[in-house]
Motif scaffolding. Structure first.
Motif, short mmCIF file in Angstrom:
data_model
loop_
_atom_site.label_atom_id
_atom_site.label_comp_id
_atom_site.label_asym_id
_atom_site.label_seq_id
_atom_site.Cartn_x
_atom_site.Cartn_y
_atom_site.Cartn_z
N LYS A 167 7.73 -1.81 0.02
CA LYS A 167 6.76 -2.31 -0.97
C LYS A 167 5.56 -1.37 -1.11
O LYS A 167 4.88 -1.04 -0.14
CB LYS A 167 6.26 -3.70 -0.56
CG LYS A 167 5.31 -4.31 -1.60
CD LYS A 167 6.05 -4.64 -2.88
CE LYS A 167 5.12 -5.02 -4.02
NZ LYS A 167 4.59 -3.82 -4.72
N ILE A 168 5.33 -0.95 -2.34
CA ILE A 168 4.16 -0.12 -2.64
C ILE A 168 2.93 -1.02 -2.74
O ILE A 168 2.91 -1.99 -3.51
CB ILE A 168 4.37 0.67 -3.94
CG1 ILE A 168 5.45 1.73 -3.73
CG2 ILE A 168 3.07 1.30 -4.41
CD1 ILE A 168 5.76 2.55 -4.95
N THR A 169 1.93 -0.70 -1.95
CA THR A 169 0.68 -1.45 -1.95
C THR A 169 -0.40 -0.64 -2.67
O THR A 169 -0.20 0.54 -2.99
CB THR A 169 0.23 -1.75 -0.52
OG1 THR A 169 0.04 -0.52 0.18
CG2 THR A 169 1.28 -2.59 0.21
N ALA A 170 -1.55 -1.27 -2.89
CA ALA A 170 -2.64 -0.59 -3.61
C ALA A 170 -3.06 0.70 -2.92
O ALA A 170 -3.26 1.73 -3.60
CB ALA A 170 -3.82 -1.55 -3.78
N PRO A 171 -3.25 0.74 -1.58
CA PRO A 171 -3.62 2.02 -0.96
C PRO A 171 -2.58 3.11 -1.14
O PRO A 171 -2.92 4.28 -1.32
CB PRO A 171 -3.79 1.65 0.52
CG PRO A 171 -4.10 0.19 0.52
CD PRO A 171 -3.29 -0.37 -0.61
N ILE A 172 -1.28 2.74 -1.09
CA ILE A 172 -0.23 3.74 -1.29
C ILE A 172 -0.29 4.26 -2.72
O ILE A 172 -0.21 5.47 -2.97
CB ILE A 172 1.15 3.13 -1.00
CG1 ILE A 172 1.26 2.71 0.46
CG2 ILE A 172 2.26 4.12 -1.35
CD1 ILE A 172 2.55 1.97 0.80
N LEU A 173 -0.42 3.35 -3.67
CA LEU A 173 -0.46 3.74 -5.07
C LEU A 173 -1.69 4.59 -5.37
O LEU A 173 -1.61 5.61 -6.06
CB LEU A 173 -0.45 2.49 -5.95
CG LEU A 173 -0.25 2.69 -7.45
CD1 LEU A 173 1.04 3.47 -7.72
CD2 LEU A 173 -0.22 1.34 -8.16
N ALA A 174 -2.83 4.21 -4.82
CA ALA A 174 -4.06 4.97 -5.04
C ALA A 174 -3.97 6.37 -4.44
O ALA A 174 -4.48 7.35 -5.01
CB ALA A 174 -5.25 4.23 -4.45
N ALA A 175 -3.27 6.48 -3.29
CA ALA A 175 -3.15 7.77 -2.62
C ALA A 175 -2.24 8.73 -3.38
O ALA A 175 -2.35 9.95 -3.22
CB ALA A 175 -2.61 7.58 -1.20
N ASN A 176 -1.36 8.19 -4.22
CA ASN A 176 -0.39 9.03 -4.94
C ASN A 176 -0.65 9.06 -6.44
O ASN A 176 0.24 9.44 -7.21
CB ASN A 176 1.02 8.53 -4.65
CG ASN A 176 1.46 8.81 -3.23
OD1 ASN A 176 1.92 9.90 -2.91
ND2 ASN A 176 1.30 7.82 -2.36
#
Length: 497
Positions: free
Chosen positions: A340-349
């Protein structure tokens, strides 16, 4: 101890081979350049892992244009498997055969699926795979069942599975090596790309290395970087040169195994050149370092503005409807859920503001589209002034683009009006393989069907470098199965006396 076998590398290949050989009583020494991963404050911190890259090495390689890049490989006990998505999928039976793809044809393997099937079965038990038979239209024949039931779908993923079925697809459970209760007890995250410091992911250290080290004849030494193998005039490997905390050491043994991954294995063999072997060890064919493959991969996000996804781990579902192709379409590849992609993962990429990342992550269903990269002798690993140079010549990209487009159409049929895709670049190691290919002909391959070097009778290569093709599923289980096959052969031939 004076070892009978030296294994270089403790990842899926090296650790599994050690587990296979440990019951023989022969003295086995495993050399690992890294150390054990220990629990830390960053283990479930998405910003630290995906944004700051706290677990990535600081190593730089050169690309085909001599531009430095950080490859994202990990050096620790258990190798890259400590961070893997734990998808333990068998190659399809057709992956071992000649096959036409949009980007060209593959010549097939020198062994068949049937030859490796018993070792697949044994590897699934060694790695305690959770799975279910019967839903995947491309599933090869199994001589037994999975040792454990499939990891359960979360409620929103179960609904997604129903939607995909209604759209005419055949979703199935991913065979996984995860103790779900143990993983979630240590933190409410997915396991995909997170370090396994709690022992709940069935990686090379947790399963195979643990089994091997239960035997008193097996020793693991960490912080040992092998810099070269030394071959005698009779072509047999006599010793390895090792750096241990800055000091040099020489270790001799009757049998040597290289299992350091597709890039590092090729680099080590090339760096071991001498007057008798001026182009590198095991390289009479000039194939060491060639035929590098790295799956063509994209992240695909499906969203419905009015539908939230409450999944924590998500990675339990895959699609192989497009894997084998059809009368009017060549093979495209595999689709599986991402963790599951979370907000921190999405923001980092991405460059999304925090509020947008949160909104999207709360509604996204995240997929991993994976297509086969084809062997190409000009896609290769070389050394430049002692530095690794990886000139990856990506192939079969048109097929991957068609896979992503086909998946987007299917997800829209399943009720998602918004579908976005982002391809992975060379900084993301997507199952690197192929640089010491297996084959029957010593003129065109590096190892035989038991992973023994054609050039050096006491040298084995047991990692992803020996794969003749990349297929389009995760290679971890195939590496483990080949290691079990090689271990049985070593026992029967090298230990027979």
């Amino acid at each position: 101890m004076q070892p009978d076998v030296v294994i270089i590398g403790s990842g899926m290949g090296g650790a599994t081979l050690a587990a296979a050989l440990a019951p023989t009583g022969r003295r086995i020494l495993i050399l690992e350049r890294g150390e054990h991963l220990c629990p830390s404050a960053w283990d479930r911190d998405a910003t630290a892992i995906f944004g700051k890259g706290v677990f990535r090495s600081d190593e730089d390689w050169l690309d085909g244009a001599d531009t430095p890049f950080n490859p994202g490989n990990y050096y620790n006990v258990g190798g890259n498997s400590k961070f893997y998505g734990a998808a333990l999928i068998r190659y399809r039976a057709t992956d071992f055969e000649q096959c036409q793809h949009a980007g060209g044809a593959t010549a097939g393997w020198p062994i068949s699926y049937a030859d490796l099937e018993p070792d697949y079965q044994a590897a699934e038990h060694l790695y305690a795979v959770r799975g279910a038979l019967g839903d995947d239209p491309t599933e090869p024949a199994h001589s037994g069942t999975y040792p454990y039931d499939a990891v359960p779908h979360e409620a929103d993923i179960a609904q997604l599975r129903d939607r995909l079925k209604a759209a005419g697809l055949h979703p199935s459970s991913i065979p996984l090596g995860v103790d779900l209760d143990g993983w979630l007890a240590a933190g409410q995250t997915t396991w995909d790309a997170y370090p396994n410091t709690c022992g709940a992911k069935m990686d090379a250290e947790t399963c195979a290395l643990k089994a091997a080290l239960a035997h008193p004849n097996v020793e693991l030494r960490t912080r040992c970087r092998v810099t070269a193998l030394r071959a005698g005039t009779d072509a047999r490997i006599q010793s390895v040169e090792v750096e241990v905390d800055g000091a040099a050491e020489t270790i001799a043994a009757p049998v040597f195994v290289v299992a350091t991954g597709a890039v590092q294995t090729a680099a080590l063999l090339l760096a071991s050149a001498n007057d008798n072997w001026p182009t590198g060890l095991a390289n009479r064919s000039d194939q060491v370092g060639r035929n590098f493959m790295n799956h063509n991969c994209s992240a695909v996000m499906a969203l419905h503005p009015l539908r939230r996804n409450g999944a924590v781990y998500q990675k339990t579902l895959m699609l192989n409807d497009f894997y084998l192709g059809s009368e009017d379409q060549l093979p495209l590849g595999n689709v599986q859920m991402l963790g599951k992609i979370t907000a921190p993962i999405l923001a980092a990429n991405s460059k999304l503001p925090t509020w947008a990342a949160r909104w999207i992550a709360a509604r996204s269903f995240d997929f991993y589209a994976m297509s086969e990269d084809l062997p190409n002798p000009d896609s290769r690993v070389t050394l430049k002034n002692g530095r690794i140079k990886l000139d990856w010549q990506r192939s079969n990209w048109d097929a991957h683009q068609r896979l992503v487009a086909t998946l987007k159409q299917a997800l829209r049929r399943a009720g998602f009006p918004i579908v976005l895709a982002q391809a992975f670049d060379r900084r993301t190691p997507s199952h690197q393989c192929g640089t010491a290919r297996m084959g029957n002909d010593p003129a065109t391959s590096v190892v035989d069907t038991f992973c023994r070097s054609h050039d050096h009778g006491n040298l084995f290569i047991v990692d992803a470098s020996v794969l003749p093709t990349s297929a389009a599923v995760n290679p971890a289980l195939t590496i483990a199965a080949l290691a079990l096959r090689a271990g049985r052969h070593i026992e029967q031939t090298e230990f027979a006396a």
